[in-house]
Design an enzyme around this catalytic site. Structure first.
Site, mmCIF file in Angstrom:
data_model
loop_
_atom_site.group_PDB
_atom_site.id
_atom_site.type_symbol
_atom_site.label_atom_id
_atom_site.label_comp_id
_atom_site.label_asym_id
_atom_site.label_seq_id
_atom_site.Cartn_x
_atom_site.Cartn_y
_atom_site.Cartn_z
ATOM 1 N N SER A 139 1.370 -0.416 3.987
ATOM 2 C CA SER A 139 1.094 -1.778 4.454
ATOM 3 C C SER A 139 0.752 -2.664 3.260
ATOM 4 O O SER A 139 0.250 -2.183 2.242
ATOM 5 C CB SER A 139 -0.105 -1.770 5.403
ATOM 6 O OG SER A 139 -1.291 -1.516 4.671
ATOM 7 N N ASP A 140 1.028 -3.964 3.383
ATOM 8 C CA ASP A 140 0.432 -4.889 2.431
ATOM 9 C C ASP A 140 -1.074 -4.872 2.695
ATOM 10 O O ASP A 140 -1.543 -4.355 3.718
ATOM 11 C CB ASP A 140 1.017 -6.299 2.579
ATOM 12 C CG ASP A 140 0.811 -7.125 1.312
ATOM 13 O OD1 ASP A 140 -0.077 -6.784 0.498
ATOM 14 O OD2 ASP A 140 1.524 -8.129 1.129
ATOM 15 N N TRP A 141 -1.839 -5.434 1.755
ATOM 16 C CA TRP A 141 -3.299 -5.305 1.813
ATOM 17 C C TRP A 141 -3.873 -6.120 2.975
ATOM 18 O O TRP A 141 -3.855 -7.342 2.955
ATOM 19 C CB TRP A 141 -3.885 -5.736 0.474
ATOM 20 C CG TRP A 141 -3.965 -4.637 -0.541
ATOM 21 C CD1 TRP A 141 -5.086 -4.274 -1.245
ATOM 22 C CD2 TRP A 141 -2.932 -3.737 -0.976
ATOM 23 N NE1 TRP A 141 -4.804 -3.204 -2.076
ATOM 24 C CE2 TRP A 141 -3.500 -2.852 -1.929
ATOM 25 C CE3 TRP A 141 -1.595 -3.555 -0.644
ATOM 26 C CZ2 TRP A 141 -2.771 -1.833 -2.552
ATOM 27 C CZ3 TRP A 141 -0.868 -2.546 -1.259
ATOM 28 C CH2 TRP A 141 -1.456 -1.706 -2.200
#
Ligand code: BGC
Length: 669
Positions: A240-242
């Site tokens: 996932s992106d942050w």
């Protein structure tokens, strides 16, 4: 090109390990539930993302670090490379490989084994805050170059991460906006660079913040489960992106394999979901396998990390490469009366004007990809070094403009440096340079006809002063070697050969996304209603001439195109032509192949399907050959959810830019 061999590194064939799947399976069979869950959940610090070491089984930790322009996230003592948009402007595949490889060498020495790049989103919106990290507006160019970056990065045993999957084409409301994109547009415009990364063996893909057709990208069954993992056949892991995870069960079941901070939907919550049978243990095994396989195949169990973030990784050969990349990616947009290159035998006084020239040089973009430069060669320094003691090089900042104009008037030539930058998290409000810089150029050129404008920018900019200025250069964001690279081009030590990877509009009203209410969206819904008409495809379809077209870039020499030959069989086509350097100096040309599909295919008027960069001595000729296979002749057919070869008459255009087409022809499939 030649510099790739300068880079000290491990030979890539040492790294290719045998039977990664089998070894990953064996490892998995020994892991407990807790150990598996620990592997799919990253935490913050000291790297941007951290997956802990498994001491019992000897599984190395994962250290994930940005980004696409060098070691980022506040880390020091590394090379501040030119932005990816600069490097792609070279249209040089070997340089893109060398760029990826050199960045990975530094990351490895810093202790990183997962590089959070390349950033492969298409520059759909010219104002897009992250366009500088991208590979431009064209899916074909992006695909070729992204593949090289991935191969270069992974040649060093570092996992590359193609991000942000998918349709993360604006920063405005990026976490809430739904990019509403139809299937054909996905496959023809927004997916190809991801597919190219997958084909190049990318270990990891980062899902994005935005929603796609109303479902968050990190829990989207269509885009992750069906499109990426089944149709594109991606075997690595989706991270996932942050903070881009929004659920436990939906994310896990729809394709997310690793959650990164700062959200907390995996970990204990995932363990519970498995215990309750909401996520199957087979699915958890699949997540872990997808992470272990690239680790095994890139040699992470053989070559244990010993690097750390405080190590100084500024290799001298990387400074040379950074300069070379920046010069090779510099685009000569205009050169009336051959005012460039500068002739040192005739010059006595050069005026360097503008904050970007020395006071405040713009070399990098902002956000997670921002690299802290340990030094910057400013344009003034670079020009002074190159000009030598017999030429007086004076400098005036942007303000006060009267002083700048006076200095320009009393010199033989004025070089005005103007710039703007952008950052992750917000788009540029408009495409103007801002800060009075347009006015500065007009003032200078009104008193000094020999004015050269150098633009540093994260993407396209508007140039209301263009017609009054004889020479214009764009270097996008050049990195730490800014001044040396621009001096190389200004004085002709490097003959410019960069070509634009994005279109420059004449005026604001002309920018595609300003003509229809599709950007930044309405009520957090961004309809990609322009469909395939992204970048030059829109200009072509609307018969609008931009200021500087996609693929444009001049040289200090000229090239003549001749003798196009086309031969086609069913499903493959060979195209060739002769290109000659008809000028006085050595130079490079990027020969671009565009094709127009049969009208029934419903494609834009023409699309890039090949390019070759050739280096030619004066008078020499080279034959360039292109081969179009089934894939290049196909469009995405939504009725079969697959590529289908178009039939009918195709047009062929060979040229020096998307608007400077020198040879044409046709063939029929
Ligand atoms: C960015 C990613 C980056 C991550 C980790 C996010 O804000 O969108 O590109 O890799 O932060 O720093």
């Amino acid at each position: 090109m030649l510099l790739a061999c300068l880079i000290s590194s491990r030979a890539s064939n040492e790294l290719v390990q045998e039977n990664p799947e089998k070894r990953a399976q064996q490892m998995l069979s020994q892991m407990t539930l807790d150990e598996k869950v620990a592997m799919v959940h990253g935490s913050a610090g000291p790297y941007a993302g951290n997956v802990p070491r498994n001491d019992r089984l000897g599984i190395p930790p994962l250290h994930l670090e940005d980004g696409p322009q060098g070691v980022a996230d506040g880390v020091k003592l590394c090379t501040c490379w030119p932005s990816a948009l600069t490097v792609v402007s070279s249209w040089d595949v070997e340089l893109n490989y060398a760029f990826g490889k050199a960045m990975a060498i530094e990351q490895w020495l810093k202790g990183t084994n997962v590089l959070l790049g390349p950033m492969v989103n298409i520059a759909r919106v010219p104002m897009g805050g992250r366009n500088f990290e991208s590979y431009g507006e064209d899916p074909y160019l992006s695909s070729v170059m992204v593949a090289q970056s991935v191969l270069g990065i992974q040649s060093q045993g570092v996992i590359a991460t193609a991000k942000h999957y998918a349709d993360n084409n604006q920063e405005f409301n990026r976490s809430s906006t739904s990019a509403n994109v139809d299937e054909r547009t996905q496959w023809e415009i927004y997916y190809p660079a991801f597919q190219a990364a997958v084909n190049a063996g990318v270990g990891s893909i980062m899902c994005s913040y935005n929603r796609i057709n109303n479902t968050y990208a990190c829990e989207n069954h269509q885009t992750l489960g069906i499109d990426l993992k089944t149709r594109m056949n991606f075997k690595g892991f989706v991270m996932s992106d942050w903070g881009a995870t929004h659920s436990t069960v939906d994310s896990a079941n729809n394709g997310l394999d690793m959650e990164m901070p700062s959200s907390d939907f995996f970990g204990e919550k995932l363990k519970l979901a498995i215990r309750e049978g909401k996520v199957s243990s087979e699915r958890l095994d699949d997540m872990v396998l997808r992470i272990l396989i690239p680790m095994f195949s890139l040699g992470m169990f053989e070559y244990q990390q010993t690097g750390s973030l405080d190590v100084d990784v500024r290799l001298p050969e990387h400074a040379i490469l950074a300069r070379h990349l920046a010069a090779a990616g510099t685009v000569l947009l205009k050169n009336k009366n051959n005012i460039l290159p500068l002739d040192t035998s005739k010059l006595k006084r050069i005026a360097v004007i503008g904050n970007d020239g020395d006071k405040d040089p713009v070399i990098a973009g902002g956000g997670s990809g921002h690299v802290i430069a340990s030094y910057v060669i400013t344009p003034l320094q670079g020009i002074r070094n190159r000009a030598g003691p017999s030429i007086n090089v004076s400098y005036a900042a942007t303000e006060p403009m009267e002083i700048a104009a006076q200095m320009a008037a009393s010199a033989d030539v004025a070089i005005v440096f103007v710039a703007t930058t952008s950052s992750e998290g917000e788009d540029r409000r408009d495409l103007y340079l801002g800060g009075g810089q347009d006015e500065l150029i007009s003032k200078v050129v009104s008193v000094q006809p020999n004015t050269i404008v150098v633009v540093h920018t994260p993407g396209a900019v508007l140039m209301p002063w263009e017609s009054s200025v004889p020479a214009i250069i764009c270097g996008f964001l050049p990195g730490q070697e800014d001044g040396n690279a621009i001096a190389d081009v200004l004085f002709g030590d490097v003959n410019p050969s960069g070509k634009l990877p994005v279109t420059f509009s004449i005026a604001e009203e002309q920018i595609p996304v300003n003509t229809i209410p599709q950007y930044p969206g309405i009520d957090n819904e961004a309809s990609y209603s322009e469909g395939l008409l992204v970048g030059y495809r829109w200009y072509d379809a609307k018969r609008v001439a931009p200021l500087f077209p996609f693929g444009h870039g001049l040289s200090y020499t000229d090239f003549h195109y001749d003798k196009i030959q086309i031969s086609s069989s069913n499903e493959s086509v060979e195209i060739s032509a002769d290109v000659q350097n008809i000028g006085q100096v050595f130079g490079a040309e990027v020969v671009q192949l565009y094709i127009g599909y049969p009208l029934t295919a419903g494609e834009p008027p023409k699309v890039l399907r090949g390019f070759q960069k050739i280096f030619l001595q004066p008078k020499s000729v080279q034959t360039v050959n292109f081969s179009l296979g089934k894939k290049e002749l196909s469009v995405w057919d939504v009725s079969i959810h697959n590529w289908r070869v178009s039939t009918g008459e195709f047009r062929v255009y060979l040229g020096s830019s998307s608007a400077d087409l020198r040879l044409t022809g046709s063939f029929t499939i």
